[in-house]
Design an enzyme around this catalytic site. Structure first.
Site, PDB file in Angstrom:
ATOM      1  N   GLU A 139       0.831  -1.283  -0.009  1.00 38.37           N
ATOM      2  CA  GLU A 139       0.004  -0.020  -0.050  1.00 38.37           C
ATOM      3  C   GLU A 139       0.941   1.304   0.027  1.00 38.37           C
ATOM      4  O   GLU A 139       1.786   1.256   0.736  1.00 38.37           O
ATOM      5  CB  GLU A 139      -0.838   0.008   1.392  1.00 38.37           C
ATOM      6  CG  GLU A 139      -1.822   1.208   1.358  1.00 38.37           C
ATOM      7  CD  GLU A 139      -2.794   1.171   2.710  1.00 38.37           C
ATOM      8  OE1 GLU A 139      -2.237   0.397   3.678  1.00 38.37           O
ATOM      9  OE2 GLU A 139      -3.594   2.120   2.665  1.00 38.37           O
ATOM     10  N   GLU A 239     -11.899   3.553   2.974  1.00 41.52           N
ATOM     11  CA  GLU A 239     -11.002   3.340   4.239  1.00 41.52           C
ATOM     12  C   GLU A 239     -10.974   4.982   4.885  1.00 41.52           C
ATOM     13  O   GLU A 239     -10.036   5.633   4.638  1.00 41.52           O
ATOM     14  CB  GLU A 239      -9.343   3.037   4.058  1.00 41.52           C
ATOM     15  CG  GLU A 239      -8.773   2.704   5.386  1.00 41.52           C
ATOM     16  CD  GLU A 239      -7.335   2.131   5.058  1.00 41.52           C
ATOM     17  OE1 GLU A 239      -7.086   0.947   5.386  1.00 41.52           O
ATOM     18  OE2 GLU A 239      -6.479   2.923   4.457  1.00 41.52           O
TER      19      GLU A 239
END
Ligand SMILES: O=C(O)C(=O)CO
Length: 263
Positions: A139, A239
């Protein structure tokens, strides 16, 4: 088919995690989970909820031999948890993060040897992913606001590593919130990374504030159009914190991506 997911660590915060994942499932979303060592995995497995991604390691780092062995060891454990949860994607960062999101091994410059070790470590991780039948994801993060000192946080760096390893066992978790803070140019970044088939999950939140799409400066309908144009069929995960009501936040997220013909 594209799947929508929501990070259960950031919404419905007045409920226990198990109730959050059930609420998300009832609303038609899979769940994203962070540190599984803090959760009752068996109870989550029994909940009937679907899991899109989870943190894929407990400790370790990409950039030194000892840290890499620890990363591999804890990533192997994480694959067992993923199997229990039927969770196909396991997330990685340039180094472990503490409870505040700060890197356990901060580095403000990435040297040549660090790049080479990261490449070798990620190649081992990719092999583990293929053996275990899961996809590890690296990520991108931002160093300016949330994760100062995290190595390989820039989307360009994350993408370069994933591209170099070139294995279905390792893909990118393209976090557009972090990329907007770090680099911007989101439409071209999305077109390039997703178009090349290197992205297994796209994570979204708006800037500033890290709340649901529509609360800040990112043009998410335009991003949704790019995802549709390049035929993306992976996971899109919110998120983000809810700016107000949690149900409203997840519906706004759904609406932002509703135009995609893959949904
Ligand atoms: O900040 C993030 O995006 C994280 O994934 C922290 O675990």
């Amino acid at each position: 088919m594209t799947q929508l997911a929501v990070c259960a660590e950031m919404v419905f915060l007045d409920r226990p995690l198990i109730e959050r994942v059930r609420a998300l499932d009832d609303a038609g979303f899979a769940a994203v989970i962070w540190d599984l060592s803090k959760h009752d995995v068996d109870a989550l497995a029994r909940s009937g909820a679907r899991f899109s991604s989870m943190t894929g390691y407990l400790r370790g780092t990409l950039t030194d031999a000892e840290g890499a062995d620890e990363l591999l060891r804890t990533a192997q454990q994480a694959t067992k948890t993923a199997e229990k949860l039927n969770c196909p994607r396991l997330n990685l960062h340039g180094t472990g993060l503490d409870a505040q999101g700060l890197p356990v091994h901060p580095s403000h410059a990435t040297t040549g040897p660090m790049w080479l070790t990261a490449f070798q470590t990620l190649s081992r991780i990719a092999e583990l992913g293929q053996q275990a039948g899961v996809t590890f994801m690296l990520e991108n993060l931002n160093a300016a606001v949330d994760h100062p000192g995290v190595p390989f946080g820039r989307a360009a760096d994350t993408l370069a590593l994933v591209e170099a390893v070139n294995s279905p066992g390792l893909r990118m978790n393209l976090d557009l919130y972090h990329a907007q803070i770090g680099e911007g140019n989101l439409i071209e970044l999305t077109r390039r990374a997703v178009g090349a088939g290197l992205v297994a999950e796209v994570q979204v939140a708006d800037v500033p504030g890290r709340c649901e799409p529509g609360t800040g400066e990112i043009n998410y309908p335009a991003i949704a159009q790019v995802l549709a144009d390049v035929g993306y069929d992976g996971s899109i995960a919110m998120e983000a914190w809810a700016s107000g009501d949690d149900h409203l936040a997840i519906e706004r997220f759904r609406q932002a991506f509703a135009p995609s013909p893959n949904l």
